[in-house]
Design an enzyme around this catalytic site. Sequence first.
Site, mmCIF file in Angstrom:
data_model
loop_
_atom_site.group_PDB
_atom_site.id
_atom_site.type_symbol
_atom_site.label_atom_id
_atom_site.label_comp_id
_atom_site.label_asym_id
_atom_site.label_seq_id
_atom_site.Cartn_x
_atom_site.Cartn_y
_atom_site.Cartn_z
ATOM 1 N N VAL A 291 -3.857 4.875 2.491
ATOM 2 C CA VAL A 291 -4.739 5.701 2.867
ATOM 3 C C VAL A 291 -5.477 5.196 4.272
ATOM 4 O O VAL A 291 -5.932 6.113 5.168
ATOM 5 C CB VAL A 291 -5.899 5.853 1.957
ATOM 6 C CG1 VAL A 291 -7.227 6.391 2.264
ATOM 7 C CG2 VAL A 291 -5.301 6.555 0.546
ATOM 8 N N HIS A 292 -5.766 3.782 4.492
ATOM 9 C CA HIS A 292 -6.487 3.539 5.663
ATOM 10 C C HIS A 292 -5.627 3.662 6.958
ATOM 11 O O HIS A 292 -6.264 3.649 8.061
ATOM 12 C CB HIS A 292 -7.110 2.022 5.397
ATOM 13 C CG HIS A 292 -5.868 0.941 5.371
ATOM 14 N ND1 HIS A 292 -4.257 1.301 5.225
ATOM 15 C CD2 HIS A 292 -5.858 -0.382 5.637
ATOM 16 C CE1 HIS A 292 -3.771 0.057 5.397
ATOM 17 N NE2 HIS A 292 -4.545 -0.836 5.729
#
Length: 389
Positions: A291-292
Amino acid sequence: MQAAGAPPEARGWLERLRDWPQRRVADPAFRRWAESSRWTRWIARRRARELFDLVAGFVYSQVLLACVQLRLFERLQDGPLDADALAPRLGLAPDAVRRLCDAAVALRLLARRSGERYALGPLGAAMVGNDAVAAMVEHHAALYEDLREPLALLRGHRDATALRRVWPYAAAGLAGGAAPRSLAVDAVAGYCALMSASQPLVAGTVLDAWPLRRRRVLLDLGGGEGRFVEAALRRHGALRGLLFDLPAVAARAEARLGLAGLGGRVACLGGDFLRDRLPRGADTISLVRVVHDHDDAAVRTLLRAAHDALPPGGQLLLAEPMARTRGAEAMGDAYFGWYLLAMGQGRPRSADELAAMLREAGFGSVRAVRTAVPLQTGLLVAERSVALD
């Protein structure tokens, strides 16, 4: 402590009180006094040392890189050696060996022993056999190349960064960039190898914190060469796996997992998780260090798609280093903030930010799960409501 909803005048008074010591330290006359007073000199010296460590941090990291490239820690695993004995093994002159080893001693990578010998120090001992950290140390050459001009990164003047070459899917939005799904096997080989080397570092931590004993099928999104799904399947004999990643990456995962003897328990599927319908049939989905790497709009799309792919009661595991993690702020906010800036997409997010995005995607329950090494990874577990959404 004053509540966040306190009147502005109260918050202003508290902030001025909290900032008073820093205003004093910013005064050169006060610093000279603090450095000479026996009551405050220990604080002044500690602050000076911490500031110098920031100035010298690049040198420290290059000392570690040299040790890793020379396999110095492994060479000292069987016992201390002096510079003359190390020199032919490292391919360096004895004086160069002493310079490197003295620096490593100062950084607690090595330790001195009688007879001017060098032994493993507490940090060097932790590097022995630690292929995941060694791979990251060597990988940082690309990051350091990009950080030579930090203001150019901040001003958005660097498109062709070294990290975008390492992570080619990050260049997909640039003019002329290849669409992620069309990347060839050789284009993804470098970052797949890096992730494959470093993923076991995280997999064990996540599975220790949240075992999958009662789960039936795990879908690992952006799973790379399958290190996480492999670790989960080896821990839980009844679990079956799905892996979904770009076609070239999924092909590498299928080959590796087949050689690992898990081909009959896991299916590797190729596609683009931001554009394609996600596979159905899993009661657990994992997003491990995924996600990051993406901007907010992409994350919202991905989390909603993951929610829709789960049955009622299905769980999503979101694991990655998180911003504002107590005791690991430098890793989450400084390191990953700048790493992702050089990569060209994504940003570190706090557990609270991610939890809010998960709820926005439709998950009814989101909990933060403590991990053994929060500096390495945080973990959120979200559940799709049993009732109709």
